[in-house]
Design an enzyme around this catalytic site. Sequence first.
Site, PDB file in Angstrom:
ATOM      1  N   ASP A   1       0.866  -1.170   0.000  1.00  0.00           N
ATOM      2  CA  ASP A   1       0.000   0.000   0.000  1.00  0.00           C
ATOM      3  C   ASP A   1       0.911   1.231   0.000  1.00  0.00           C
ATOM      4  O   ASP A   1       2.136   1.125   0.127  1.00  0.00           O
ATOM      5  CB  ASP A   1      -0.956  -0.027   1.216  1.00  0.00           C
ATOM      6  CG  ASP A   1      -2.197   0.835   0.955  1.00  0.00           C
ATOM      7  OD1 ASP A   1      -3.232   0.593   1.588  1.00  0.00           O
ATOM      8  OD2 ASP A   1      -2.124   1.749   0.094  1.00  0.00           O
TER       9      ASP A   1
HETATM   10  C1  GLC Z   1      -4.389   4.346  -0.230  1.00  0.00           C
HETATM   11  C2  GLC Z   1      -5.258   3.156   0.131  1.00  0.00           C
HETATM   12  C3  GLC Z   1      -5.311   2.103  -0.931  1.00  0.00           C
HETATM   13  C4  GLC Z   1      -5.192   2.759  -2.287  1.00  0.00           C
HETATM   14  C5  GLC Z   1      -3.790   3.326  -2.391  1.00  0.00           C
HETATM   15  C6  GLC Z   1      -3.561   4.064  -3.722  1.00  0.00           C
HETATM   16  O1  GLC Z   1      -3.694   4.794   0.900  1.00  0.00           O
HETATM   17  O2  GLC Z   1      -4.998   2.516   1.372  1.00  0.00           O
HETATM   18  O3  GLC Z   1      -6.544   1.390  -0.769  1.00  0.00           O
HETATM   19  O4  GLC Z   1      -5.415   1.822  -3.321  1.00  0.00           O
HETATM   20  O5  GLC Z   1      -3.469   4.170  -1.299  1.00  0.00           O
HETATM   21  O6  GLC Z   1      -4.367   5.202  -3.769  1.00  0.00           O
END
Ligand code: GLC
Length: 711
Positions: free
Chosen positions: A272
């Site tokens: 993430d």
């Molecule tokens: C965010 C979220 C994730 C998302 C990623 C890209 O912090 O936790 O679900 O896909 O970053 O935006």
Amino acid sequence: MPSNNPLLKPETEEHIHHLLSKMTVDEKIGQTNQYMARGFFDADLIRKGLAGSLINASGALTGQGTSRSSSADVCNDIQKLAFESRLKIPQLFGRDVIHGYRTVFPIPLAQAASWNPDLARQAASIAAREATSDGIKWTFAPMVDIARDPRWGRVAEGAGEDTYLGCQMAAAVVQGFQGECMSNPENLVACAKHYVGYGVAEGGRDYDGGELSEPTLRDVYLPPFHAAVDAGVGTLMSAFLDLNGVPATANRRLLTDVLRGEWGFKGFVVSDWESVHELINHGVAADDGEAAALAFHAGVDMDMISQAYLNHMAANLDSGKVSMDELDEAVLRILRIKHLAGLFENPFTDLNRSNRDILMPSSREFARHFARECMVLLKNQDDILPLTDAFKNILVAGPLVHAQGEMLGTWAPDGRPADVTPLSEALKAAAPAGVQLRFAAHVDRAIEAAHASDLIVLVMGEHPRRSGENANVTDLGLPPGQAEWVDAICAIGKPVVLVVLAGRPLAITRQVQQAHAVLYAWHPGIEGGGALGDVLFGKASPGGRLPITFPRATGQVPIYYNHKNTGRPITADGDFKTRYVDCPSAPLFPFGYGLTYTYFAYANLSSRGEMNNGSIQFSAEITNCGPRPGAEVVQFYTRDVTASLARPIRELKGFQRITLQPGETRKVTFSLHREDLAFTISDGRKVCEPGIFHVWIAPNSSSGLQGQFIL
Ligand code: GLC
């Protein structure tokens, strides 16, 4: 290569192994680096093949509000830079396409309330066609985290509290995004997230840590990911939290031993946002070098944004913290998905597609139908809904009465408020001739107008910024000031219909007592206004059932239907039982609950067959004994009464949506197999134990026809 693994194709394996043999170490490291054009854009990084993927996001909280959409010409220009690199390995463009792209559908929690995986599949397929026409090829969805704590803002993004329903929705959305073949230019690569246990964040505080026993991890939280892998999902995303003290982004047992060793997953895992770097904050890595080695060795193949892999992989290879075999394996996984996605044959996007594919009338029409199917009727005293011409002067009031962009809900970065018909206009258009609607967005105006109205529709609930990532609440009541609104309007004594727009269950206990009818519309998407009008005025019935328990009060959380019986169950006689002194123990509304504009009777539970010969069939007869055609979600639950672990008082094992004409009776049958009864014991083994089992065929998780069998 004897394998029925959906991600292993001979021609792909030949291509990627040949390509890998030609790659330099730097080029291999480049594939593990996801880059974002944040602030500056270093085209050289692409030309040198040092960024395997680009995330199209405006920042870490892309989900809160809209952010500049992608476009096919920009993606094509960047792809041309990739084709200036030595090996011309195509870029993989990622974006959070969560519940629609420009045609925004109901939030995922609402979609689960439809109990109709096929509608969710269709929505994902439309989203894929729209997003790919703008150059996107990878979506960071579906979010398949089980959620039992509605204080957590991200409860909006998943399928609620139940594992069986969650598995059905996970598989359907993966199939919708990826279609029969990821290489079709209209299909996206999907990403099951956030692996795993993200929803146990203590206090409902997003990013906070949590604890799970092995049985609960295995039987409640992991199965939706397994369902996504079995559905052929191309990628997974590791979660932010530390589970039992081990950050998910550094959990080798789950990311490698379980995901690859037990399930045979052949796609790749992306971290993430900066969660590799954040291993330092977790206190398990001293610096980015250690964080990179820890995450990579655990099984995270691609580093989203933190650049820890780009900056430290070479040193980790030199020091032996990471082996070349590990790097090769990760690069093969990434190249495998790129090849299966058709990017080597078809790296560029047809510039003429977006005008044709985006916001098609048929997509809007489907969005309106889906929104109706997601709405849950919670109360309907005196069958006041659907509204008839008995009410000619209707006041529609509330802070959200003119909702436009708010209808889209959280995680709709490509939704545009201008594409949404404001709720008041949509309701006006849906009202039958002869019915006059007036609107009031301020309480004083509403009180004044209510006196001259036959009925008041109150539109209350949450702004989307109060929902989604990092939008957690300590109080599940209506947002500040709204309970007072409802008190003031209901005190006037006219019939009141309460409509709630929200991204989570709200503890609307008082308001349910005050209003004649309560319709939970969630954040219903781009056509939510029209859908609400269709339901209020009876052009359609609300189709939803709750995918998550509704608490009476915040203090009851966590509260969910498939809990253990305890030694002093709430059903026990006397006072020595699990309870509160200031609140009933039962929820406001149970999992699976929902009314419609007709009534159903359940009768004649019967069974046939022997488990020892394979499976037992349980049947019941469902009758529509009301005045209108209607859809019923017939639910099938079991309970393992005595086992070597305390077992849930009910577990959903099946459901069927049926539509019955007035007076029609239909026999609904569920088959139960031995493996459906297996559960994990403390040492991690899956067992199925003999004994008495209760079964229910029911309209929700707290009622229904009960039977039993002996295994
Ligand atoms: C965010 C979220 C994730 C998302 C990623 C890209 O912090 O936790 O679900 O896909 O970053 O935006």
